[in-house]
Motif scaffolding. Sequence first.
Motif, PDB file in Angstrom:
ATOM      1  N   SER A  21      -0.404  16.943  43.727  1.00  0.00           N
ATOM      2  CA  SER A  21      -1.081  15.879  42.628  1.00  0.00           C
ATOM      3  C   SER A  21      -2.163  14.857  43.614  1.00  0.00           C
ATOM      4  N   VAL A  22      -1.299  14.339  44.670  1.00  0.00           N
ATOM      5  CA  VAL A  22      -2.240  13.755  45.541  1.00  0.00           C
ATOM      6  C   VAL A  22      -3.426  14.511  46.084  1.00  0.00           C
ATOM      7  N   LEU A  23      -2.920  15.551  46.653  1.00  0.00           N
ATOM      8  CA  LEU A  23      -4.418  16.357  47.316  1.00  0.00           C
ATOM      9  C   LEU A  23      -5.117  16.557  46.074  1.00  0.00           C
ATOM     10  N   SER A  24      -4.844  17.162  45.052  1.00  0.00           N
ATOM     11  CA  SER A  24      -5.841  17.570  43.896  1.00  0.00           C
ATOM     12  C   SER A  24      -6.917  16.231  43.755  1.00  0.00           C
ATOM     13  N   ALA A  25      -6.317  15.092  43.542  1.00  0.00           N
ATOM     14  CA  ALA A  25      -7.095  14.015  43.368  1.00  0.00           C
ATOM     15  C   ALA A  25      -8.047  13.734  44.393  1.00  0.00           C
ATOM     16  N   THR A  26      -7.625  14.077  45.816  1.00  0.00           N
ATOM     17  CA  THR A  26      -8.697  14.041  46.927  1.00  0.00           C
ATOM     18  C   THR A  26      -9.724  14.912  46.559  1.00  0.00           C
ATOM     19  N   ALA A  27      -9.243  16.278  46.633  1.00  0.00           N
ATOM     20  CA  ALA A  27     -10.160  17.607  46.690  1.00  0.00           C
ATOM     21  C   ALA A  27     -11.063  17.565  45.365  1.00  0.00           C
ATOM     22  N   THR A 120      -5.944  15.186  31.758  1.00  0.00           N
ATOM     23  CA  THR A 120      -6.826  14.318  31.143  1.00  0.00           C
ATOM     24  C   THR A 120      -6.989  12.945  32.067  1.00  0.00           C
ATOM     25  N   SER A 121      -6.150  12.984  33.054  1.00  0.00           N
ATOM     26  CA  SER A 121      -6.344  11.754  33.833  1.00  0.00           C
ATOM     27  C   SER A 121      -7.595  11.646  34.586  1.00  0.00           C
ATOM     28  N   ASP A 122      -7.950  10.319  35.350  1.00  0.00           N
ATOM     29  CA  ASP A 122      -9.060  10.112  35.903  1.00  0.00           C
ATOM     30  C   ASP A 122      -9.217  11.246  37.058  1.00  0.00           C
ATOM     31  N   ALA A 123      -7.870  11.407  37.570  1.00  0.00           N
ATOM     32  CA  ALA A 123      -7.877  12.415  38.886  1.00  0.00           C
ATOM     33  C   ALA A 123      -8.204  13.819  38.560  1.00  0.00           C
ATOM     34  N   LEU A 124      -7.905  14.356  37.527  1.00  0.00           N
ATOM     35  CA  LEU A 124      -8.071  15.572  37.342  1.00  0.00           C
ATOM     36  C   LEU A 124      -9.122  16.082  36.152  1.00  0.00           C
ATOM     37  N   SER A 125      -9.446  15.083  35.217  1.00  0.00           N
ATOM     38  CA  SER A 125     -10.228  15.441  34.236  1.00  0.00           C
ATOM     39  C   SER A 125     -11.780  16.094  34.552  1.00  0.00           C
ATOM     40  N   SER A 126     -12.158  15.705  35.681  1.00  0.00           N
ATOM     41  CA  SER A 126     -13.614  15.991  36.088  1.00  0.00           C
ATOM     42  C   SER A 126     -13.546  17.510  36.481  1.00  0.00           C
ATOM     43  N   SER A 127     -12.380  18.142  36.737  1.00  0.00           N
ATOM     44  CA  SER A 127     -12.305  19.476  36.927  1.00  0.00           C
ATOM     45  C   SER A 127     -12.489  20.246  36.007  1.00  0.00           C
ATOM     46  N   PHE A 128     -12.462  19.877  34.881  1.00  0.00           N
ATOM     47  CA  PHE A 128     -12.619  20.909  33.324  1.00  0.00           C
ATOM     48  C   PHE A 128     -13.790  20.633  32.604  1.00  0.00           C
ATOM     49  N   GLN A 129     -14.224  21.393  31.929  1.00  0.00           N
ATOM     50  CA  GLN A 129     -15.570  21.111  30.781  1.00  0.00           C
ATOM     51  C   GLN A 129     -15.118  20.399  29.953  1.00  0.00           C
ATOM     52  N   ASP A 130     -16.057  19.879  29.277  1.00  0.00           N
ATOM     53  CA  ASP A 130     -15.939  19.160  28.114  1.00  0.00           C
ATOM     54  C   ASP A 130     -16.086  19.926  27.046  1.00  0.00           C
ATOM     55  N   LEU A 131     -15.334  20.662  26.342  1.00  0.00           N
ATOM     56  CA  LEU A 131     -15.313  21.601  25.299  1.00  0.00           C
ATOM     57  C   LEU A 131     -15.640  21.321  23.934  1.00  0.00           C
ATOM     58  N   SER A 132     -15.856  19.768  23.702  1.00  0.00           N
ATOM     59  CA  SER A 132     -16.407  19.382  22.570  1.00  0.00           C
ATOM     60  C   SER A 132     -17.776  19.662  22.091  1.00  0.00           C
ATOM     61  N   LYS A 146      -3.433  16.478  17.900  1.00  0.00           N
ATOM     62  CA  LYS A 146      -3.665  17.566  18.860  1.00  0.00           C
ATOM     63  C   LYS A 146      -4.597  17.333  19.661  1.00  0.00           C
ATOM     64  N   TRP A 147      -6.045  17.126  18.873  1.00  0.00           N
ATOM     65  CA  TRP A 147      -7.363  16.940  19.743  1.00  0.00           C
ATOM     66  C   TRP A 147      -6.961  15.672  20.619  1.00  0.00           C
ATOM     67  N   ASP A 148      -6.539  14.619  19.910  1.00  0.00           N
ATOM     68  CA  ASP A 148      -6.537  13.542  21.044  1.00  0.00           C
ATOM     69  C   ASP A 148      -5.623  13.871  22.380  1.00  0.00           C
ATOM     70  N   GLN A 149      -4.677  14.523  22.134  1.00  0.00           N
ATOM     71  CA  GLN A 149      -4.058  14.566  23.522  1.00  0.00           C
ATOM     72  C   GLN A 149      -4.853  15.284  24.581  1.00  0.00           C
ATOM     73  N   ALA A 150      -5.758  16.114  24.104  1.00  0.00           N
ATOM     74  CA  ALA A 150      -6.712  16.818  25.225  1.00  0.00           C
ATOM     75  C   ALA A 150      -7.994  15.929  25.434  1.00  0.00           C
ATOM     76  N   THR A 151      -8.143  14.734  25.058  1.00  0.00           N
ATOM     77  CA  THR A 151      -9.111  13.992  25.216  1.00  0.00           C
ATOM     78  C   THR A 151      -9.250  12.749  25.969  1.00  0.00           C
ATOM     79  N   THR A 152     -10.037  12.740  26.945  1.00  0.00           N
ATOM     80  CA  THR A 152      -9.931  11.449  27.853  1.00  0.00           C
ATOM     81  C   THR A 152     -10.341  10.076  27.443  1.00  0.00           C
ATOM     82  N   LYS A 153     -10.026   9.044  28.072  1.00  0.00           N
ATOM     83  CA  LYS A 153     -10.529   7.680  27.395  1.00  0.00           C
ATOM     84  C   LYS A 153     -11.961   7.525  27.219  1.00  0.00           C
ATOM     85  N   SER A 154     -12.683   8.466  28.087  1.00  0.00           N
ATOM     86  CA  SER A 154     -14.163   8.377  27.859  1.00  0.00           C
ATOM     87  C   SER A 154     -14.575   9.084  26.793  1.00  0.00           C
TER      88      SER A 154
END
Length: 443
Positions: A21-27, A120-132, A146-154
């Motif tokens: 998890s730490v490595l992924s946030a860095t990479a 959906t955290s700040d560390a990992l969400s940037s690695s996935f597309q916005d499917l909306s 269900k929709w909200d679970q996969a949606t980031t704060k932004s």
Amino acid sequence: MRTSRATRTTRSRRAALLVTSVLSATALLATGCSSDAASSDKAADPNEKITLTVGDFGTFGYKEAGLFDAYTALHPNITIKENTTTAEGDYWTAVQTHLAAGSGLDDVQGLEVGRIALATSDALSSSFQDLSKVAGVKKDDYLGWKWDQATTKSGKTIGLGTDVGPMAICYRQDLFAAAGLPSDPAAVGALWAGDWQKYVDAGKTFQAKAPKGTFFMDSATGLFNGVVSSDTQQYYKDGKLAYKESASVKKAWELAMAADAAGSSQGLKEFDPAWQTAFSQSTFATTLCPSWQQANIEKYSGPANAGKWNVAQAPAAGNWGGSFLAVPSSGKHVAAASELVAWLTAPEQQAKVFQKVGNIPSNQGAYALAGVTDFKNPYIGPNAPTGQIFSTAAKAIKPAETGPKAGDLQNAFSNGILLVEQNGKSATEAWDATVKQIDSTIQ
């Protein structure tokens, strides 16, 4: 689901997960900008010959329902390759490794609900597309929670819901009748309506007249997960671990211990070979039954037990499991992968998956289609109102905070209960061991 769906196997890998998890946030600081370079709202080239890889776990049902073949028939330029891992925990470990490395991910990745808060955290969400932003995708088509679970704060939606895990109780009609209990779904549901304690009490009644060598339930871990999953406060509160103060966790633990003390649980480790074999040997009468459990029942009970199962409402509505499809931004075919995800999660396709493997749709439009609400599982029997029970339960689910390590917490408590059921530890010893493990490995 599929065999998992809230993480379904236990493994000693939590320290490794913390490291990755730490490595992924860095990479991802280096790779996250790829989402800007490959926008999901750009249409795929219909003439480009490509192969799309779909990484998932358990049984998502797309191949079984013929959907991959149907999609490639509509898009002759596309070939689909599914990479399936049986155990969700092993699958997620590999996904985290690829995220940390910035390569090796499939074009489409399945994400289990127990992992979605981390994804959906700040560390990992940037690695996935916005499917909306994908053409045809509408927020209101999906169950709101269900929709909200996969949606980031932004407001970025990194996954589209495949299914949800509304709970019921699946039970053996013949074993109930032999123990003097009713076998009609409505009468069975009335035994424990509105109260998990009544479910435990029904187990005591069953056990008093149970056929020799049989138990009321397969595992007290299933009971524990059912109780926690039906409450709005589970392991987290306001983003922080709160399992020690959680009323649902305390209640679930007490009821699991009561079931073990009454001798009404067979004490099996769910999803392990012994649990699978017990279905065909007819040694337990009930199992906590999210909609995806139907596929396991049919697979492991076998043809000899067709028509012997039935399904009744659970004591309370709750969600156990369910998944999402996400598109990694580092993929070579982001637009085509996004279009595939939108198609697979549309009402018509989700309805076909439900009819084939029992995964209840998260797309509300599917409930209005023939063969969903009125569906009756032919294996369980013509009188089992499976579609009606699971769709009613799905609509009654109340939102609950999952938290980034919900899957690991569920595994930890399952391990703790097994210390009692299989290793002879006292309830106090097992609780203390579980708390110690969580505090040392889960942050």
